[in-house]
Design an enzyme around this catalytic site. Structure first.
Site, PDB file in Angstrom:
ATOM      1  N   VAL A  67       0.840  -1.202   0.000  1.00  0.00           N
ATOM      2  CA  VAL A  67       0.000   0.000   0.000  1.00  0.00           C
ATOM      3  C   VAL A  67       0.877   1.255   0.000  1.00  0.00           C
ATOM      4  O   VAL A  67       0.591   2.227  -0.709  1.00  0.00           O
ATOM      5  CB  VAL A  67      -0.994  -0.005   1.182  1.00  0.00           C
ATOM      6  CG1 VAL A  67      -1.817   1.282   1.218  1.00  0.00           C
ATOM      7  CG2 VAL A  67      -1.916  -1.213   1.085  1.00  0.00           C
ATOM      8  N   CYS A  68       1.962   1.223   0.757  1.00  0.00           N
ATOM      9  CA  CYS A  68       2.876   2.365   0.788  1.00  0.00           C
ATOM     10  C   CYS A  68       3.476   2.610  -0.597  1.00  0.00           C
ATOM     11  O   CYS A  68       3.610   3.753  -1.037  1.00  0.00           O
ATOM     12  CB  CYS A  68       3.970   2.150   1.827  1.00  0.00           C
ATOM     13  SG  CYS A  68       3.333   2.063   3.516  1.00  0.00           S
ATOM     14  N   ALA A  69       3.823   1.527  -1.287  1.00  0.00           N
ATOM     15  CA  ALA A  69       4.366   1.655  -2.641  1.00  0.00           C
ATOM     16  C   ALA A  69       3.349   2.311  -3.567  1.00  0.00           C
ATOM     17  O   ALA A  69       3.686   3.236  -4.325  1.00  0.00           O
ATOM     18  CB  ALA A  69       4.772   0.281  -3.175  1.00  0.00           C
ATOM     19  N   MET A 109       3.066   6.097  -2.807  1.00  0.00           N
ATOM     20  CA  MET A 109       4.175   6.901  -3.319  1.00  0.00           C
ATOM     21  C   MET A 109       4.173   6.943  -4.853  1.00  0.00           C
ATOM     22  O   MET A 109       4.459   7.974  -5.458  1.00  0.00           O
ATOM     23  CB  MET A 109       5.515   6.379  -2.788  1.00  0.00           C
ATOM     24  CG  MET A 109       5.684   6.551  -1.285  1.00  0.00           C
ATOM     25  SD  MET A 109       5.529   8.269  -0.684  1.00  0.00           S
ATOM     26  CE  MET A 109       3.856   8.262  -0.002  1.00  0.00           C
TER      27      MET A 109
END
Length: 155
Positions: free
Chosen positions: A48-50, A53
């Protein structure tokens, strides 16, 4: 963490200097005159962080049109963020390291999760004069809606 300490709309954004994924010092006050989006993600190298960003990178032209600088924020180290950015093909978006003191800026903004040792997933929008205009904290597994973020940048 007590929510009473969380940054809120109407507050002046606490200034900071952090290194980005390319080891460049990024000083928040250098961006006054533009809007600044602090897009907090808990940890690099997670799906999810990828996606969060990568969505900043994919919308660089939109942010530029809206006089906004988007900064990816997390407690990961500079070398980790540098390798992660290369893997994700993030060439322009600055990914800032709030590694040491561990989560210091996240703590200042009231966005540090003490139990887990990383930041909330959150977006903090700061206006051209350094005042916070919008704060949204998301459940950790939830991907922020980039259209909602851009709509706030357009206000």
């Amino acid at each position: 963490m007590e929510e009473i300490n969380r940054i809120a709309g109407g507050n002046m954004a606490p200034d900071f200097t952090l290194s980005d994924n390319r080891k460049r010092p990024i000083h928040l006050a250098d961006y006054w005159g533009k809007k600044v989006l602090l897009s907090w993600h808990p940890l690099a190298w997670t799906n999810v962080c990828a996606e969060q960003m990568k969505s900043l990178e994919a919308h660089l032209a939109d942010f530029s049109r809206l006089n906004t600088v988007a900064l990816g924020m997390s407690i990961d180290s500079v070398p980790s963020k540098n390798q992660w950015a290369k893997q994700l093909l993030i060439a322009e978006t600055m990914l800032l390291s709030d590694f040491w003191p561990h989560g210091g800026v996240a703590r200042t903004y009231g966005l540090f999760r003490d139990v887990e040792g990383y930041s909330e997933r959150a977006n903090v929008l700061i206006d051209e004069s350094g005042k916070v205009t919008w704060v949204k904290v998301y459940p950790v597994p939830e991907l922020p809606d980039i259209d909602e973020v851009l709509a706030h940048c357009a206000e």
